[in-house]
Design a protein around this motif. Structure first.
Motif: not given
Length: 424
Positions: A212-221
């Motif tokens: 969808d053109g967004s970014k989601t930060i993960t816990l692993e990152q």
């Protein structure tokens, strides 16, 4: 410009943390809002708002503002500020915001004294080092010191979420940070807000786009970026001495959990040698004669640690810390030597009694050396009453038996022996 500077607060109400100073009704807040700003030194770790608060205060005064950094400022820079006092722009006085004041030498700091005294320069300085160690005493006496503390995670989280929000707006696409990820970043930064904002910027740059053109930060990152960021430790800074002090006081206080916690902080910072040295000291200073064999155990653990190196060295050092934290305690050895040293340093010594002076050389008897010395091993119980202290200190007691079974057993033994010899 880094994100941390782009979102730097412009009012005291926007600053996260430091509520002991900034909450409405506090003494510090009252001083700032009065507009009558005294010379102030802000002391605390990096990234907790010292520079931000100093800038807010300086920009809300009617005085000419100058900014210098102790890492780059020269004596000529300081003299240039002083020279402006005789110009129209400096007629109302000058506020000098001096970041990292600890890097100015004594002569540079002394240059400011006259102008701090008459109020023509108002100093707002910040330092990450203990000002009582690094700032010239005459500057300290003309200033009020305010301590800034590491920011609590809930407050840091506010800054983290604001950082992601600002980035989303500036970049033109959504950047999502789940609540548990924001919590992790807030905790892992060790109370350093700037570090948390730097993590926000880095994570946003490194995250991939979704469909969808967004970014989601993960816990692993977040875990990859903040691997050791919670460690606030510098072998040459105040926190080093604070951790060392906490380690010893925890062992002295018989708290094994706190002991291994502070030991872990030393070792996580790579400071193996300091940990070894302090544990050796504690074995004699705080455990001492209550468990005389403790020094042998600790020495063996330290030797093993130095031979193993980190990370394996942590295991024998943990053993040493826990042995001492759970051992009976006595500081009688330290108290005795400190009392004796006090007499020696004060000149209370006196001549060594002739009968215990060195008598192994020819001519010693002619000088009266060792003539009446009695060899204790020739007597029952290997003991014979005779004077050992100088005449000037005769009857002085330095050693007091500790209230533990080992020293009390020794005390009972010698009381019995001396009683058999007719001594008190």
């Amino acid at each position: 410009m880094p994100l941390a500077d782009r979102i730097r607060p412009t009012t005291l109400d926007e600053v996260v943390g430091q509520q002991h100073l900034l909450q409405k009704g506090s003494m510090f807040r009252g001083i700032v809002e009065s507009g009558d700003i005294p010379n102030m030194i802000f002391y605390g770790p990096s990234g907790v708002g010292k520079t931000t608060v100093a800038r807010i205060i300086a920009q809300n005064t009617h005085k000419r503002l100058h900014k210098l950094n102790g890492t780059t400022a020269s004596t000529a820079d300081i003299k240039a500020v002083i020279a402006e006092l005789d110009t129209f722009s400096g007629i109302d006085g000058v506020i000098l915001y001096l970041d990292e004041i600890q890097y100015l030498n004594k002569k540079q700091q002394q240059t400011l004294l006259e102008f701090l005294e008459d109020g023509s320069i108002t100093l707002i300085a910040s330092t990450t080092e203990n000002p009582y160690f690094y700032v010239y005493n005459a500057i300290l006496s003309r200033s009020t010191i305010f301590e800034f503390k590491p920011v609590d995670p809930p407050e840091v989280k506010r800054a983290v979420l604001r950082g992601f929000s600002v980035l989303s707006e500036q970049l033109g696409y959504p950047v999502h940070c789940p609540d548990e990820v924001a919590d992790y970043i807030a905790v892992s930064c060790g109370g350093d807000v700037r570090k948390s904002i730097n993590a926000v910027e880095l994570l946003t740059a490194g995250a991939g786009f979704g469909d969808d053109g967004s970014k989601t930060i993960t816990l692993e990152q977040a875990e990859q970026v903040a691997q050791r960021s919670a460690m606030r430790y510098d072998r040459d800074a105040d926190v080093h001495y604070d951790v060392m002090s906490a380690l010893q006081k925890s062992i002295r206080g018989s708290d094994p959990d706190a002991a291994v916690h502070y030991l872990a902080r030393l070792l996580a910072g790579g400071d193996l040698l300091s940990a070894c040295r302090r544990l050796l000291v504690i074995a004699s200073e705080d455990v001492g004669l209550a468990f005389p064999q403790c020094i042998t155990i600790v020495k063996a653990c330290v030797d093993s640690a130095l031979q193993l190196g980190l990370p394996e060295a942590s295991i024998p050092l943990s053993q040493a810390a826990l042995v001492m934290a759970t051992a009976p305690k006595s500081n009688s050895a330290n108290a005795a030597i400190q009392a004796a040293l006090a007499d020696v340093r004060a000149g209370r010594t006196g001549d060594i009694p002739a009968h215990i002076q060195d008598a192994h050389y020819s001519g010693a008897k002619k000088m009266g050396r060792g003539l009446t010395y009695q060899f204790p091993h020739d007597f029952p119980d290997h003991y014979v009453p005779q004077q050992y202290l100088p005449d000037a200190l005769r009857g002085t007691t330095y050693y007091q038996y500790g209230e533990n079974k080992v020293e009390q057993a020794a005390k009972a033994y010698w009381e019995r022996i001396r009683k058999n010899r007719g001594q008190k």
